[in-house]
Design an enzyme around this catalytic site. Structure first.
Site, PDB file in Angstrom:
ATOM      1  N   ARG B  12       0.843  -1.196   0.000  1.00 56.60           N
ATOM      2  CA  ARG B  12       0.000   0.000   0.000  1.00 56.60           C
ATOM      3  C   ARG B  12       0.882   1.251   0.000  1.00 56.60           C
ATOM      4  O   ARG B  12       1.000   1.948  -1.004  1.00 56.60           O
ATOM      5  CB  ARG B  12      -0.936  -0.007   1.234  1.00 56.60           C
ATOM      6  CG  ARG B  12      -2.143   0.914   1.107  1.00 56.60           C
ATOM      7  CD  ARG B  12      -1.866   2.406   1.320  1.00 56.60           C
ATOM      8  NE  ARG B  12      -1.397   2.712   2.673  1.00 56.60           N
ATOM      9  CZ  ARG B  12      -0.906   3.897   3.030  1.00 56.60           C
ATOM     10  NH1 ARG B  12      -0.817   4.883   2.142  1.00 56.60           N
ATOM     11  NH2 ARG B  12      -0.467   4.091   4.260  1.00 56.60           N
ATOM     12  N   ASP B  13       1.578   1.510   1.083  1.00 59.34           N
ATOM     13  CA  ASP B  13       2.338   2.749   1.238  1.00 59.34           C
ATOM     14  C   ASP B  13       3.522   2.791   0.261  1.00 59.34           C
ATOM     15  O   ASP B  13       3.898   3.865  -0.236  1.00 59.34           O
ATOM     16  CB  ASP B  13       2.839   2.834   2.685  1.00 59.34           C
ATOM     17  CG  ASP B  13       3.248   4.231   3.087  1.00 59.34           C
ATOM     18  OD1 ASP B  13       3.104   5.150   2.281  1.00 59.34           O
ATOM     19  OD2 ASP B  13       3.732   4.395   4.225  1.00 59.34           O
ATOM     20  N   HIS B 205      10.218   6.771   8.953  1.00 59.92           N
ATOM     21  CA  HIS B 205      10.883   6.859   7.652  1.00 59.92           C
ATOM     22  C   HIS B 205      12.380   7.015   7.893  1.00 59.92           C
ATOM     23  O   HIS B 205      12.800   7.506   8.942  1.00 59.92           O
ATOM     24  CB  HIS B 205      10.337   8.047   6.855  1.00 59.92           C
ATOM     25  CG  HIS B 205       9.047   7.739   6.167  1.00 59.92           C
ATOM     26  ND1 HIS B 205       8.804   8.031   4.856  1.00 59.92           N
ATOM     27  CD2 HIS B 205       7.922   7.126   6.617  1.00 59.92           C
ATOM     28  CE1 HIS B 205       7.589   7.640   4.520  1.00 59.92           C
ATOM     29  NE2 HIS B 205       7.017   7.087   5.568  1.00 59.92           N
ATOM     30  N   CYS B 236       9.726   9.814  -0.237  1.00 60.25           N
ATOM     31  CA  CYS B 236       9.244  11.088   0.268  1.00 60.25           C
ATOM     32  C   CYS B 236       9.393  12.100  -0.858  1.00 60.25           C
ATOM     33  O   CYS B 236      10.503  12.392  -1.280  1.00 60.25           O
ATOM     34  CB  CYS B 236      10.089  11.497   1.460  1.00 60.25           C
ATOM     35  SG  CYS B 236       9.881  13.225   1.882  1.00 60.25           S
ATOM     36  N   ASN B 245      10.224   4.989   3.545  1.00 61.23           N
ATOM     37  CA  ASN B 245       9.827   4.201   4.708  1.00 61.23           C
ATOM     38  C   ASN B 245      10.988   3.395   5.264  1.00 61.23           C
ATOM     39  O   ASN B 245      11.883   2.973   4.535  1.00 61.23           O
ATOM     40  CB  ASN B 245       8.736   3.197   4.298  1.00 61.23           C
ATOM     41  CG  ASN B 245       7.404   3.862   4.083  1.00 61.23           C
ATOM     42  OD1 ASN B 245       7.280   4.711   3.199  1.00 61.23           O
ATOM     43  ND2 ASN B 245       6.415   3.504   4.882  1.00 61.23           N
TER      44      ASN B 245
END
Lengths: 304, 304
Positions: B12-13, B205, B236, B245
């Site tokens: 997902r992320d 992160h 990012c 992450n």
């Protein structure tokens, strides 16, 4: 405010494994810039055989031409008596001697057994006879990539024997990034109990991503001296593609953000780090030079 | 032995900002492999608009075709009522709601003010009405890349308001890698004092290299749940070239080496991580997949 001291090792530990010779003028320019950033110590170069480490064959010229800042100690790596004389002639502020706490790693890295290394280094210490301070870097103290565990007692035994020879300090080196924070804290507790009079420095690698975690563990255990390598230069031949030395500016940035006084002008250091890829000809692992400091704010993105 | 629980967020992320669409079959194969590694939770996908996040437009198909391991919770990100209904229809085990603790970041990321976000998420929580557990991820809790400091009181206020709405847990997110260990410990002390009944997860992160140091600080403060992203996927946008992450396998490897029980079969996980560059088409920041575990020994190099 608690003070943390950093020793910059990029021009020795980092440069020695770079594939392309870095011109002497560039080395001097870099060291002179680093000298103005607030480091406690800079490990400038190595007085090894130019055949063994051609990258550092200009050790004498570098040492004679750098602009010394009286607030910085200029250290050099010395493997033997001949190197010690060259270091004295170059007016180094400190000699850094190195041997491994793992027999296999010492043989692989220095082509002799540990006891042979110890004898050679004892000769150097006796030859120097207190004329300048001596530090001993003990490699693979948290594990050997070929043997695995290195018992803590073995490390402490070498620390004790060098202590008895009158060295000023020892650096406990995690040469291939095998240390983890619990182990680091245990090691430091014993060091502090037995060798509080020695100047203790920790040298970590980020091979498995734990470099800054191990620095955090060390700071929490009262360690105040660290090696770091600008940009994270200095790899590990056993792990292609993996990071090497802990990155100075990332480590300093963290410790600074935690509220410690590193003495380092971080903006100046980051500006130097940003120029490093141009000098070495490749990307560097350091993160803060890319991401900026915590409080380097970004503009709000335009509406989309 | 203390247990640490990991929530894998890569699909997902991580995937949501990948430049190229990852085929549904490959997503399912990856999630099925991760399901067998011992994760406590997997954040599978997001029920957002396919226009907003085209990479995750196959959310329903992924959720319906994965082989569920009864020991794993399958969580999905949900932005609004419509997403909540889709999540219910897909039989998700948990809903993860997200908003930012910084007004500017919330507007930039979610195109509305924080209070508008809070109201929308309250609607979701009331609609779900206890049918499945809800987690709330609070972004930029350690700092906003545009505003800078986010006061800890502001974070605690949102935790408290969601707590009052009956959510099971909150995830405190360091969305752009601005957290440092001293700040992390302070935040956790307050969370533990006031919200010990909530399931507390930390999401870090590695933007400035401090990801594992912040995990160490959290573990030392008694946190037992972490988000991680396989390979460190998920960048990012404010720091081109910087890591995103925290890398799951690097974090799990460290915590495992420190003696905690993560429940994860690390060798299986590393094998999956090694295949990730082939799936996403680029190198990944994770270190342990490249360097091997601490005790993966290497042969002695041949004499030279």
């Amino acid at each position: 405010m608690n003070r943390i001291y950093f020793n910059e090792v990029a021009t020795r530990d980092g440069f020695q494994i770079e594939p392309n010779f870095i011109p002497t003028d560039q080395k001097i320019e870099l060291i002179d810039a680093l000298s103005q950033c607030g480091y406690a110590k800079v490990e400038v170069t190595s007085f090894t055989s130019p055949k063994a480490i051609p990258m550092l064959k200009d050790a004498e010229e570098v040492m004679s031409r750098i602009q010394r800042n009286p607030k910085v100690e200029y250290s050099v790596l010395v493997p033997n008596l001949r190197g010690a004389q060259r270091a004295l002639d170059s007016k180094a502020d400190e000699l850094n001697l190195v041997m491994s706490t793992s027999e296999t790693h010492n043989r692989s890295n220095l082509r002799m057994g540990r006891e042979e290394s110890f004898s050679a280094l004892r000769e150097v210490i006796e030859f120097i006879n207190g004329r300048i301070p001596i530090n001993v870097s003990l490699s693979t103290a948290f594990g050997c990539p070929m043997e695995g565990d290195v018992p803590q007692d073995v490390v402490m035994n070498y620390v004790s024997r060098f202590d008895n020879l009158g060295v000023r300090g020892v650096t406990i080196c995690d040469t291939t990034g095998m240390a983890q924070p619990v182990q680091v804290k245990k090691m430091i507790d014993v060091l502090h109990n037995q060798f509080k009079h020695l100047q203790l420095t920790m040298h970590f690698h980020n091979t498995r991503g734990m470099g800054l975690a191990n620095i955090l563990a060390s700071v929490e255990s009262g360690i105040t001296r660290f090696d770091g390598s600008l940009g994270g230069l200095g790899g590990c031949p056993y792990a292609p593609g993996a990071s090497g030395n802990v990155c100075s500016e990332d480590a300093i940035h963290m410790v600074d953000a935690m509220g410690y006084d590193t003495g380092i002008q971080l903006d100046a250091l980051l500006s130097i780090a940003k120029g490093l890829p141009r000098i070495v000809g490749h990307d560097i692992p350091g993160q803060v030079a890319k991401a900026g400091r915590i409080h380097d704010l970004h503009p709000e993105p335009p509406c989309q």
